[in-house]
Design a protein around this motif. Structure first.
Motif, mmCIF file in Angstrom:
data_model
loop_
_atom_site.group_PDB
_atom_site.id
_atom_site.type_symbol
_atom_site.label_atom_id
_atom_site.label_comp_id
_atom_site.label_asym_id
_atom_site.label_seq_id
_atom_site.Cartn_x
_atom_site.Cartn_y
_atom_site.Cartn_z
ATOM 1 N N ARG A 159 2.539 -79.621 52.645
ATOM 2 C CA ARG A 159 2.205 -81.038 52.812
ATOM 3 C C ARG A 159 2.362 -81.409 54.282
ATOM 4 O O ARG A 159 3.353 -81.081 54.923
ATOM 5 C CB ARG A 159 3.128 -81.895 51.955
ATOM 6 C CG ARG A 159 2.804 -83.377 52.072
ATOM 7 C CD ARG A 159 3.698 -84.231 51.227
ATOM 8 N NE ARG A 159 3.489 -83.902 49.821
ATOM 9 C CZ ARG A 159 4.428 -84.025 48.897
ATOM 10 N NH1 ARG A 159 5.617 -84.467 49.213
ATOM 11 N NH2 ARG A 159 4.169 -83.729 47.648
ATOM 12 N N SER A 160 1.383 -82.098 54.808
ATOM 13 C CA SER A 160 1.364 -82.473 56.215
ATOM 14 C C SER A 160 2.590 -83.297 56.591
ATOM 15 O O SER A 160 2.959 -84.229 55.890
ATOM 16 C CB SER A 160 0.095 -83.277 56.506
ATOM 17 O OG SER A 160 0.066 -83.655 57.854
ATOM 18 N N GLY A 161 3.194 -82.901 57.686
ATOM 19 C CA GLY A 161 4.324 -83.660 58.220
ATOM 20 C C GLY A 161 5.660 -83.373 57.576
ATOM 21 O O GLY A 161 6.682 -83.913 58.001
ATOM 22 N N SER A 162 5.715 -82.531 56.544
ATOM 23 C CA SER A 162 6.997 -82.241 55.900
ATOM 24 C C SER A 162 7.743 -81.156 56.679
ATOM 25 O O SER A 162 7.139 -80.353 57.378
ATOM 26 C CB SER A 162 6.774 -81.782 54.450
ATOM 27 O OG SER A 162 6.068 -80.552 54.431
ATOM 28 N N ALA A 163 9.068 -81.180 56.569
ATOM 29 C CA ALA A 163 9.874 -80.131 57.192
ATOM 30 C C ALA A 163 9.824 -78.914 56.272
ATOM 31 O O ALA A 163 10.167 -79.006 55.095
ATOM 32 C CB ALA A 163 11.309 -80.618 57.372
ATOM 33 N N HIS A 164 9.349 -77.797 56.792
ATOM 34 C CA HIS A 164 9.196 -76.589 55.978
ATOM 35 C C HIS A 164 9.314 -75.361 56.868
ATOM 36 O O HIS A 164 9.187 -75.454 58.089
ATOM 37 C CB HIS A 164 7.839 -76.601 55.269
ATOM 38 C CG HIS A 164 6.682 -76.825 56.204
ATOM 39 N ND1 HIS A 164 6.247 -75.882 57.108
ATOM 40 C CD2 HIS A 164 5.899 -77.908 56.398
ATOM 41 C CE1 HIS A 164 5.249 -76.359 57.804
ATOM 42 N NE2 HIS A 164 5.020 -77.602 57.399
ATOM 43 N N PRO A 165 9.519 -74.212 56.256
ATOM 44 C CA PRO A 165 9.537 -72.986 57.054
ATOM 45 C C PRO A 165 8.132 -72.658 57.562
ATOM 46 O O PRO A 165 7.142 -73.255 57.120
ATOM 47 C CB PRO A 165 10.034 -71.920 56.074
ATOM 48 C CG PRO A 165 9.864 -72.479 54.721
ATOM 49 C CD PRO A 165 9.807 -73.970 54.851
ATOM 50 N N ASP A 166 8.030 -71.701 58.436
ATOM 51 C CA ASP A 166 6.758 -71.275 59.001
ATOM 52 C C ASP A 166 5.848 -70.758 57.883
ATOM 53 O O ASP A 166 6.194 -69.800 57.190
ATOM 54 C CB ASP A 166 6.999 -70.177 60.032
ATOM 55 C CG ASP A 166 5.730 -69.711 60.721
ATOM 56 O OD1 ASP A 166 4.649 -70.267 60.440
ATOM 57 O OD2 ASP A 166 5.827 -68.792 61.544
ATOM 58 N N PRO A 167 4.695 -71.392 57.662
ATOM 59 C CA PRO A 167 3.808 -70.937 56.587
ATOM 60 C C PRO A 167 3.270 -69.521 56.819
ATOM 61 O O PRO A 167 2.892 -68.836 55.873
ATOM 62 C CB PRO A 167 2.680 -71.969 56.578
ATOM 63 C CG PRO A 167 2.723 -72.615 57.910
ATOM 64 C CD PRO A 167 4.138 -72.540 58.380
ATOM 65 N N CYS A 168 3.267 -69.071 58.080
ATOM 66 C CA CYS A 168 2.792 -67.708 58.368
ATOM 67 C C CYS A 168 3.702 -66.659 57.743
ATOM 68 O O CYS A 168 3.228 -65.600 57.325
ATOM 69 C CB CYS A 168 2.699 -67.489 59.875
ATOM 70 S SG CYS A 168 1.430 -68.483 60.686
ATOM 71 N N GLU A 169 4.992 -66.943 57.687
ATOM 72 C CA GLU A 169 5.923 -65.976 57.088
ATOM 73 C C GLU A 169 5.620 -65.760 55.609
ATOM 74 O O GLU A 169 5.609 -64.633 55.126
ATOM 75 C CB GLU A 169 7.371 -66.429 57.285
ATOM 76 C CG GLU A 169 7.837 -66.368 58.719
ATOM 77 C CD GLU A 169 7.709 -64.975 59.320
ATOM 78 O OE1 GLU A 169 8.101 -63.989 58.663
ATOM 79 O OE2 GLU A 169 7.197 -64.880 60.457
ATOM 80 N N ALA A 170 5.351 -66.841 54.888
ATOM 81 C CA ALA A 170 5.033 -66.721 53.460
ATOM 82 C C ALA A 170 3.680 -66.039 53.267
ATOM 83 O O ALA A 170 3.538 -65.171 52.398
ATOM 84 C CB ALA A 170 5.036 -68.092 52.793
ATOM 85 N N ALA A 171 2.680 -66.386 54.080
ATOM 86 C CA ALA A 171 1.357 -65.759 53.967
ATOM 87 C C ALA A 171 1.455 -64.261 54.263
ATOM 88 O O ALA A 171 0.843 -63.438 53.573
ATOM 89 C CB ALA A 171 0.368 -66.432 54.916
ATOM 90 N N LYS A 172 2.247 -63.913 55.256
ATOM 91 C CA LYS A 172 2.422 -62.498 55.611
ATOM 92 C C LYS A 172 3.151 -61.747 54.494
ATOM 93 O O LYS A 172 2.787 -60.624 54.148
ATOM 94 C CB LYS A 172 3.173 -62.386 56.936
ATOM 95 C CG LYS A 172 3.082 -61.032 57.573
ATOM 96 C CD LYS A 172 3.614 -61.055 58.995
ATOM 97 C CE LYS A 172 3.425 -59.703 59.651
ATOM 98 N NZ LYS A 172 3.873 -59.707 61.036
ATOM 99 N N LYS A 173 4.152 -62.371 53.910
ATOM 100 C CA LYS A 173 4.895 -61.744 52.806
ATOM 101 C C LYS A 173 3.977 -61.507 51.607
ATOM 102 O O LYS A 173 4.014 -60.441 50.976
ATOM 103 C CB LYS A 173 6.088 -62.620 52.414
ATOM 104 C CG LYS A 173 6.903 -62.091 51.267
ATOM 105 C CD LYS A 173 7.636 -60.832 51.658
ATOM 106 C CE LYS A 173 8.526 -60.359 50.519
ATOM 107 N NZ LYS A 173 9.047 -59.038 50.743
ATOM 108 N N LEU A 174 3.134 -62.481 51.283
ATOM 109 C CA LEU A 174 2.181 -62.316 50.184
ATOM 110 C C LEU A 174 1.202 -61.177 50.478
ATOM 111 O O LEU A 174 0.855 -60.397 49.583
ATOM 112 C CB LEU A 174 1.432 -63.621 49.916
ATOM 113 C CG LEU A 174 2.281 -64.722 49.273
ATOM 114 C CD1 LEU A 174 1.578 -66.063 49.376
ATOM 115 C CD2 LEU A 174 2.596 -64.380 47.826
ATOM 116 N N MET A 175 0.757 -61.067 51.727
ATOM 117 C CA MET A 175 -0.148 -59.975 52.093
ATOM 118 C C MET A 175 0.560 -58.633 51.979
ATOM 119 O O MET A 175 -0.016 -57.668 51.476
ATOM 120 C CB MET A 175 -0.690 -60.187 53.509
ATOM 121 C CG MET A 175 -1.705 -59.128 53.918
ATOM 122 S SD MET A 175 -3.182 -59.084 52.868
ATOM 123 C CE MET A 175 -4.000 -60.565 53.435
#
Length: 183
Positions: A159-175
């Motif tokens: 969600r835009s503007g929310s405090a969250h971890p780096d989305p690249c880390e999750a995308a990389k883990k899924l890959m």
């Protein structure tokens, strides 16, 4: 009566010609099916329409995103999408795409045309692309060559503007999980 006999005779001759043509053109080929230009047998985990949406379970997707993340099917079609409920920093979405005729080179060109920032990286010792939209810290994608044919991509959108971890880390883990399963 004579016309009826001629028609039946012509139909019989046509049927014989077709049967001979079919039997003359068919042959049995021994061996294993391989993708065009490939030397490995076809990976059956990514070979059926919509089956790629089942490559990882919702539990595996949730675990890659973070603790206590509930993953719910959102859309299965040209791409596979899951709603992420309770994701770190708020809800989000995970998206998987598999383009049978895609290449990393084409992915990079397309993302560059869209103005995305594309960086070379490695996943499971294979070349991959890390993709970010300009001025959008809430989303990230990773694309890699599929083990048998085409290109696979995972995107995480928080969600835009929310405090969250780096989305690249999750995308990389899924890959990583996807490529590891396919080997």
């Amino acid at each position: 009566m004579r016309r009826g006999r001629c028609r039946r005779a012509a139909a019989a001759v046509a049927a014989i010609v077709v049967a001979l043509a079919v039997s003359a053109c068919s042959q049995t080929v021994s061996g294993s099916a391989l993708p065009v230009g490939g030397s490995k047998p076809v990976n059956t985990r990514l070979d059926k329409l919509l089956r790629e949406c089942e490559i990882l379970s919702t539990e595996q997707i949730g675990k890659a995103i973070g603790d206590n993340v509930s993953v719910e099917d959102s859309f299965f079609g040209a791409v596979c999408m899951w709603d992420l409920v309770g994701a770190p920093g708020g809800n989000g979405m995970a998206t998987l795409n598999w383009y049978e005729n895609g290449t990393l080179s084409n992915e990079k060109q397309t993302n560059n045309k869209l103005g995305y920032v594309t960086t070379n990286t490695t996943v499971q010792s294979a070349l991959a692309l890390l993709i970010r939209r300009p001025n959008d810290p809430d989303s990230c994608g990773v694309a890699a060559s599929a083990p048998d044919i085409g290109v696979i991509g995972w995107w995480i959108n928080y969600r835009s503007g929310s405090a969250h971890p780096d989305p690249c880390e999750a995308a990389k883990k899924l890959m990583e999980m996807t490529l590891n399963l396919a080997r």
